[in-house]
Design a protein around this motif. Sequence first.
Motif, PDB file in Angstrom:
ATOM      1  N   ASP A 254      76.711  57.878 -23.088  1.00  0.00           N
ATOM      2  CA  ASP A 254      75.477  57.781 -23.866  1.00  0.00           C
ATOM      3  C   ASP A 254      74.378  57.074 -23.090  1.00  0.00           C
ATOM      4  OD1 ASP A 254      76.194  59.036 -26.361  1.00  0.00           O
ATOM      5  OD2 ASP A 254      77.565  57.366 -26.667  1.00  0.00           O
ATOM      6  N   ALA A 255      74.755  56.194 -22.179  1.00  0.00           N
ATOM      7  CA  ALA A 255      73.779  55.475 -21.354  1.00  0.00           C
ATOM      8  C   ALA A 255      74.434  55.117 -20.029  1.00  0.00           C
ATOM      9  CB  ALA A 255      73.283  54.216 -22.057  1.00  0.00           C
ATOM     10  N   ARG A 256      73.599  54.989 -19.016  1.00  0.00           N
ATOM     11  CA  ARG A 256      74.096  54.628 -17.694  1.00  0.00           C
ATOM     12  C   ARG A 256      73.122  53.667 -17.033  1.00  0.00           C
ATOM     13  NH1 ARG A 256      73.739  59.302 -14.506  1.00  0.00           N
ATOM     14  NH2 ARG A 256      71.983  58.431 -13.340  1.00  0.00           N
ATOM     15  N   LEU A 257      73.673  52.675 -16.366  1.00  0.00           N
ATOM     16  CA  LEU A 257      72.877  51.721 -15.593  1.00  0.00           C
ATOM     17  C   LEU A 257      73.179  51.922 -14.118  1.00  0.00           C
ATOM     18  CD1 LEU A 257      72.964  48.252 -17.413  1.00  0.00           C
ATOM     19  CD2 LEU A 257      70.953  49.589 -16.833  1.00  0.00           C
ATOM     20  N   ASP A 258      72.159  52.220 -13.334  1.00  0.00           N
ATOM     21  CA  ASP A 258      72.287  52.295 -11.878  1.00  0.00           C
ATOM     22  C   ASP A 258      71.709  51.007 -11.314  1.00  0.00           C
ATOM     23  OD1 ASP A 258      73.353  54.849 -12.096  1.00  0.00           O
ATOM     24  OD2 ASP A 258      71.386  55.790 -12.012  1.00  0.00           O
ATOM     25  N   VAL A 259      72.584  50.071 -10.987  1.00  0.00           N
ATOM     26  CA  VAL A 259      72.177  48.739 -10.559  1.00  0.00           C
ATOM     27  C   VAL A 259      71.728  48.800  -9.107  1.00  0.00           C
ATOM     28  CG1 VAL A 259      72.876  46.316 -10.409  1.00  0.00           C
ATOM     29  CG2 VAL A 259      73.859  47.792 -12.169  1.00  0.00           C
ATOM     30  N   SER A 260      70.643  48.085  -8.801  1.00  0.00           N
ATOM     31  CA  SER A 260      70.140  48.055  -7.424  1.00  0.00           C
ATOM     32  C   SER A 260      71.133  47.334  -6.523  1.00  0.00           C
ATOM     33  CB  SER A 260      68.777  47.363  -7.377  1.00  0.00           C
ATOM     34  OG  SER A 260      68.911  46.001  -7.744  1.00  0.00           O
ATOM     35  N   ALA A 261      71.008  47.568  -5.218  1.00  0.00           N
ATOM     36  CA  ALA A 261      71.954  46.992  -4.265  1.00  0.00           C
ATOM     37  C   ALA A 261      71.906  45.465  -4.265  1.00  0.00           C
ATOM     38  CB  ALA A 261      71.657  47.535  -2.870  1.00  0.00           C
ATOM     39  N   ASP A 262      70.720  44.894  -4.430  1.00  0.00           N
ATOM     40  CA  ASP A 262      70.613  43.439  -4.405  1.00  0.00           C
ATOM     41  C   ASP A 262      71.262  42.780  -5.607  1.00  0.00           C
ATOM     42  OD1 ASP A 262      69.191  43.587  -2.034  1.00  0.00           O
ATOM     43  OD2 ASP A 262      67.275  43.841  -3.077  1.00  0.00           O
ATOM     44  N   ALA A 263      71.339  43.496  -6.736  1.00  0.00           N
ATOM     45  CA  ALA A 263      71.895  42.915  -7.952  1.00  0.00           C
ATOM     46  C   ALA A 263      73.298  43.420  -8.258  1.00  0.00           C
ATOM     47  CB  ALA A 263      70.973  43.227  -9.132  1.00  0.00           C
ATOM     48  N   ALA A 264      73.923  44.144  -7.327  1.00  0.00           N
ATOM     49  CA  ALA A 264      75.220  44.751  -7.609  1.00  0.00           C
ATOM     50  C   ALA A 264      76.308  43.730  -7.865  1.00  0.00           C
ATOM     51  CB  ALA A 264      75.625  45.664  -6.451  1.00  0.00           C
ATOM     52  N   THR A 265      76.219  42.538  -7.285  1.00  0.00           N
ATOM     53  CA  THR A 265      77.269  41.538  -7.465  1.00  0.00           C
ATOM     54  C   THR A 265      77.372  41.065  -8.914  1.00  0.00           C
ATOM     55  OG1 THR A 265      75.677  39.838  -6.792  1.00  0.00           O
ATOM     56  CG2 THR A 265      77.134  40.751  -5.083  1.00  0.00           C
TER      57      THR A 265
END
Length: 917
Positions: free
Chosen positions: A592-603
């Motif tokens: 229903d929803a997806r978050l594509d987290v940026s590389a800097d915030a992946a941790t």
Amino acid sequence: MKQWLIRRWPAPHWPSVRGRARTDAGPLLLTAAVIAAVALLAGAAPALLRAAADNAVQDTVRRAGQDSNVLVHAEWERDDGPTGGRVRAPRLADDVDTFRSRASHALGPDLDATLLPPVAVVDGPILHITDGNAPRTFQFTYLADDLGGPAVTWVAGSAPGATRPDEYVETPYGGPPWPVQVGLSEADAAALHLGPGDRIPLSDGRGRDKDVRVSGIYRPGDSADPAWRLAPSLLSPLPGVDGVGTTRYGGLLSRESLPDARLAVDQDQLRRTVHFTPEPDALTWDTTAALASQVVKLKAASGSSGERNESLKWESQLDTALRDARSRISAVLTQAAVLLAGVLTATVLVLLLAADLLVRRRAPALIAARQRGAALPDVGAELLIESAVVSLSAAALGLALAGAAAPGVSWTWAVPVLLAGAVAGPAFGTLAAARASRDRRQPANPAARRWIRVTGQLRRAAVETAVLIAAVAAFGALHQRGLLPVASDGETGELAGDLILPISALALGTLVGALVLLRLLPLGARFALRQALRSRRPLAVFGAARAATTAGRTLPLLILVSSTALASFALVLGATVTRGMADGAWSTVGADARLDVSADAATATPALAERIAAAPGVGQVVVARVTDSARVFSESTPLAPRLVIVDAGAFQRLLATTPLPDAPALARLTAPGPGDVPALVRSSDGELRTGTRLQLLRDDGPAIHLAAVGTAPSVGGAGDVVIVDAAALADAGLPAVPNTVWVTGPGAARAVSNSDVAADVVLRADVLRAQRMAPLTKGLLRLAWTAAAVLLALGLLGLALAAAAGASERWQTLTRLRTLGLRPRDARWVAAGELLPPAVVAAVCGPLLGALLARLLLGPLALRLLTGQATDPGPVLPWWLLGLLSVALLAAAATVVPVESALRRRDRLSEVLRAGE
């Protein structure tokens, strides 16, 4: 005298032309109405789709955002001085202008006309603000366009100036921080609590302090200026772009302070880039191929990224966006052409039947004119003049209305209708006049009569065989090459000649099915007559006899079956696209929803997933590491699949609770065992398949060996996918940091929207809404529903014309039966027995034929390009719509009988029984 010496031009008899036109004004107006209506559809639909294609190209570029920009990079000339230091370049801003001019000149006139004026961006490294506890970063940027940069108003202080106005200054390497002046926006200055003259406490990644001072505070003249979009931190603080909880601030450089900014950082830390932003309104479908080709040529001629010189290095995804848009547009245009070809086929058949009915009405007048000595060329010329005037006037009216309703007119599709309307009537009329006046006698020899009958059967078989061969060739061409045209630089967007045969597959397949039913219907009628003769019901005998007599009529059954089958195909196409868009939204988002987290915030992704899972209305939360163009090798062959590292069990449970296809093979990824890491693979070209041995490269160790143990489900619509279990890959020495979060449940949208992390939020509802509102999708669906309605109307019109064509003979027979005691109600039942069999066959077999053709043809139509799915969707049969179509046809057939009975009620028996009638 020889025959060729006495030939003359046809001499029409104008009073006869005018008299026949006045007498048969009703049928002529009906023919004109059909031609005008179909010319309106055929002229407006392609033009509207072309306009939708232009809108689709523009919409694609708008959605791509900055990814569609054309970027060009170039290294700076080194600033080494003669004494081992670095020399300040006071004309550095002029070098940037020269660089921008070089880039503009290299574009070429066609590409330059579709791009906005270039904006040069010179930005420094990401610096850390050292005071305070909150993580904050800073970056200074210089913007330059044809007007010198975006307009600003200095509300405090002044614009940044040069620290050292000397013409020549050399500073040693490793010396004290070189001072540089920047301007702050009102929002940044208020957040940092800084004013003119203050120093910003900054350090670089190696802990070295930087001397950056605030010269003034500015207010943008126009915050909507496209230049600000390239450095949004210059307008206001930008949270999350450099990691979870961080905020980036920006400082504006001027022409005077740019040379100081270069000395304030290392040689390669100040980057210069020229951005060319596409102007969406300047892009059209016709120009996409040439523009994409020019972008590819620029990138091919680009300098190597490893070269430390001032060569231009081009970067852009504009060609990919235009190529994808062009593929979708080509698919939609060919799909529309298939529908239009079906509509034109049914229209031509209806016009042939209308011409046949008109000739039946005129047969006595034509025979009388022939008996009075009218030559066949004269009769043909008179009929041709009349039909040409009617057809041309109706087609001109339809095209004029199309021009008023659409931005342009496509007259090509109206030509078959115009020719059928203009030629059918004169051909049938001339043939009827010739048959009535020929002196050929019926042979008395049975063998001669049998020879004539066999000759007619052979001619019919030859025509049917030709149609069958053409249909087989069309289906073969369609399945071998598909419907997508081969793109070329000079393509104008018109349908290529090699597409004519595949586009005709639907129409030819419908005709073949109708011809098969035309062969079977007389057999069924004769069988019913034999059964009726054994019964004691005279009405059944009369009705079956009339049905057997008229079952061999070609045009009525062809029209009914063809129109019903083609309308059913259009309904199936519309339903398939509608369902496919819903499935495509699920396939694109994955939940229903997806978050594509940026590389800097992946941790911070695991903690973020836990917070989302605790939100109300959230069903499941699954995290994964999704890497596009992963470095994977298969037997020394480099591959670039989408690598998905996920908890296989959680991913399997996610698929099981959504409309996405289940993937039982995911259970094999967690099966214990030594050796290679198990993986699921998916490939669009079949290169990745079960049993393949793969190698996953990594920077800090040897490659990890993978073994394909099954087929992977589609992830985000990617063609090539490799899925591995996160725990198994971690045991092999490669732990993965997740960067994707899939969320299901009614509260998924609200939960991900409050993530406070630098991430792209993708909602399934938004994706589905965007697909439904896309210009191409709306255009094709409207055409499909319109085509279905027009085909149904043509089928009903064909039913009425067929009934009218045999009405005189039918009611003459029934009236004579009334003299033998047949009641009026019984006469209506006998008439129904004659009219209903073709309608019942069309109502039952037409939708089935349309469904069969949909199953055979929807795959090559490449509907996946429209629905956003990884594979072509299967046909969706809207049974209630197909049933409604059949009911409408049967209801119309049942209505014909009482209408005819009411019209024939006043016929006198004396007129019917009179000799010669």
